[in-house]
Each structure stands twice: as C-alpha cells, then as structure tokens.
Scaffold this motif. Sequence first.
Motif, mmCIF file in Angstrom:
data_model
loop_
_atom_site.group_PDB
_atom_site.id
_atom_site.type_symbol
_atom_site.label_atom_id
_atom_site.label_comp_id
_atom_site.label_asym_id
_atom_site.label_seq_id
_atom_site.Cartn_x
_atom_site.Cartn_y
_atom_site.Cartn_z
ATOM 1 N N LEU A 1 0.829 -1.210 0.000
ATOM 2 C CA LEU A 1 0.000 0.000 0.000
ATOM 3 C C LEU A 1 0.860 1.255 0.000
ATOM 4 N N LEU A 2 1.953 1.231 0.763
ATOM 5 C CA LEU A 2 2.845 2.389 0.838
ATOM 6 C C LEU A 2 3.746 2.510 -0.391
ATOM 7 N N GLY A 3 3.877 1.428 -1.154
ATOM 8 C CA GLY A 3 4.780 1.436 -2.299
ATOM 9 C C GLY A 3 6.222 1.186 -1.910
ATOM 10 N N ALA A 4 6.429 0.567 -0.746
ATOM 11 C CA ALA A 4 7.780 0.277 -0.261
ATOM 12 C C ALA A 4 8.337 -0.936 -0.990
ATOM 13 N N GLU A 5 9.654 -0.962 -1.138
ATOM 14 C CA GLU A 5 10.284 -2.117 -1.761
ATOM 15 C C GLU A 5 11.501 -2.562 -0.972
ATOM 16 N N LEU A 6 11.734 -3.843 -1.027
ATOM 17 C CA LEU A 6 12.871 -4.446 -0.347
ATOM 18 C C LEU A 6 14.089 -4.270 -1.250
ATOM 19 N N VAL B 1 18.281 -5.462 6.671
ATOM 20 C CA VAL B 1 17.334 -5.278 5.573
ATOM 21 C C VAL B 1 17.225 -3.788 5.292
ATOM 22 N N GLU B 2 17.230 -3.441 4.020
ATOM 23 C CA GLU B 2 17.048 -2.055 3.586
ATOM 24 C C GLU B 2 15.765 -1.976 2.772
ATOM 25 N N ILE B 3 14.887 -1.070 3.185
ATOM 26 C CA ILE B 3 13.612 -0.853 2.509
ATOM 27 C C ILE B 3 13.620 0.556 1.934
ATOM 28 N N GLY B 4 13.177 0.686 0.701
ATOM 29 C CA GLY B 4 13.083 1.997 0.059
ATOM 30 C C GLY B 4 11.632 2.383 -0.154
ATOM 31 N N ILE B 5 11.385 3.676 -0.106
ATOM 32 C CA ILE B 5 10.041 4.192 -0.363
ATOM 33 C C ILE B 5 10.190 5.581 -0.969
ATOM 34 N N ASP B 6 9.489 5.812 -2.056
ATOM 35 C CA ASP B 6 9.502 7.128 -2.688
ATOM 36 C C ASP B 6 8.518 8.047 -1.983
ATOM 37 N N PHE B 7 8.892 9.304 -1.882
ATOM 38 C CA PHE B 7 8.003 10.289 -1.278
ATOM 39 C C PHE B 7 6.817 10.556 -2.198
ATOM 40 N N ARG B 8 5.645 10.620 -1.588
ATOM 41 C CA ARG B 8 4.423 11.044 -2.266
ATOM 42 C C ARG B 8 3.683 11.961 -1.302
ATOM 43 N N PRO B 9 3.015 12.971 -1.804
ATOM 44 C CA PRO B 9 2.308 13.900 -0.911
ATOM 45 C C PRO B 9 1.329 13.213 0.032
ATOM 46 N N GLU B 10 0.710 12.131 -0.394
ATOM 47 C CA GLU B 10 -0.254 11.464 0.487
ATOM 48 C C GLU B 10 0.407 10.721 1.648
ATOM 49 N N LEU B 11 1.745 10.675 1.684
ATOM 50 C CA LEU B 11 2.469 10.090 2.813
ATOM 51 C C LEU B 11 3.045 11.166 3.727
ATOM 52 N N SER B 12 2.640 12.395 3.517
ATOM 53 C CA SER B 12 3.224 13.523 4.257
ATOM 54 C C SER B 12 2.343 13.969 5.420
ATOM 55 N N GLN B 13 2.964 14.774 6.261
ATOM 56 C CA GLN B 13 2.212 15.459 7.307
ATOM 57 C C GLN B 13 1.903 16.872 6.799
ATOM 58 N N PHE C 1 6.483 17.090 4.926
ATOM 59 C CA PHE C 1 7.528 16.089 5.135
ATOM 60 C C PHE C 1 6.892 14.710 5.295
ATOM 61 N N PHE C 2 7.715 13.645 5.128
ATOM 62 C CA PHE C 2 7.213 12.314 5.424
ATOM 63 C C PHE C 2 6.579 12.308 6.809
ATOM 64 N N HIS C 3 5.435 11.691 6.928
ATOM 65 C CA HIS C 3 4.786 11.551 8.227
ATOM 66 C C HIS C 3 5.628 10.597 9.081
ATOM 67 N N ALA C 4 5.802 10.909 10.350
ATOM 68 C CA ALA C 4 6.603 10.076 11.248
ATOM 69 C C ALA C 4 6.050 8.658 11.359
ATOM 70 N N GLY C 5 4.747 8.502 11.217
ATOM 71 C CA GLY C 5 4.157 7.176 11.257
ATOM 72 C C GLY C 5 4.618 6.310 10.095
ATOM 73 N N ILE C 6 4.838 6.927 8.953
ATOM 74 C CA ILE C 6 5.342 6.197 7.790
ATOM 75 C C ILE C 6 6.789 5.785 8.042
ATOM 76 N N VAL C 7 7.579 6.723 8.531
ATOM 77 C CA VAL C 7 8.991 6.435 8.836
ATOM 78 C C VAL C 7 9.083 5.314 9.869
ATOM 79 N N ALA C 8 8.265 5.387 10.915
ATOM 80 C CA ALA C 8 8.277 4.358 11.953
ATOM 81 C C ALA C 8 7.851 2.996 11.405
ATOM 82 N N THR C 9 6.884 2.978 10.515
ATOM 83 C CA THR C 9 6.427 1.725 9.920
ATOM 84 C C THR C 9 7.537 1.071 9.100
ATOM 85 N N ILE C 10 8.244 1.872 8.321
ATOM 86 C CA ILE C 10 9.347 1.350 7.516
ATOM 87 C C ILE C 10 10.479 0.852 8.434
ATOM 88 N N ALA C 11 10.825 1.637 9.450
ATOM 89 C CA ALA C 11 11.899 1.249 10.377
ATOM 90 C C ALA C 11 11.538 -0.033 11.130
#
Length: 80
Positions: free
Chosen positions: A26-31, A39-51, A55-65
């Motif tokens: 759903l987030l568009g993250a990739e391994l 493990v390294e996960i990448g995710i491209d910024f999209r406005p719908e993932l922002s606060q 900026f990236f919403h902290a919840g998105i960053v925490a989910t990826i981490a």
Amino acid sequence: MKYAPQNPDFERVGRESFAKQGAMGLLGAELLRIDPGFVEIGIDFRPELSQQHGFFHAGIVATIADTAGGFGGFTLFPSG
C-alpha cells in the motif's frame, strides 16, 4: 558485525514474506537489500504520505523502520 544465517535460503524466504506485506504494498515500499541481520527498505516520497508541513509523516517512517528491523531479525531465524 557479521551474522551467520541459520537458514541458507533466508533471502528467498524473506523476499517472499515481504511480498505478502499488504501495508508495504500500500505504501509502495520495496525491499532493496537483504543480508544476514540487515534489511534495507526503500520508499519514494508522495504527498499522500506527508504530514501538514510536507515532510514524510513520522508514522510512515516508523512503519518502515519497524518492518526493516523485524525483517533483519527474520533473516537470522532457522528455517520453518
């Protein structure tokens, strides 16, 4: 630090498990990288993932981490 995986097939198993993660899809993250204990996960910024400030919403960053840390540990599990 170097880790020795207990499952020689850890990369395939990890990639298959990651592909089943609905939230990552759903987030568009990739391994990007999977090594024993890392493990390294990448995710491209999209406005719908922002606060509200754009900026990236902290919840998105925490989910990826959280997912990267969990899958890093998963690479060291025995098979099964």
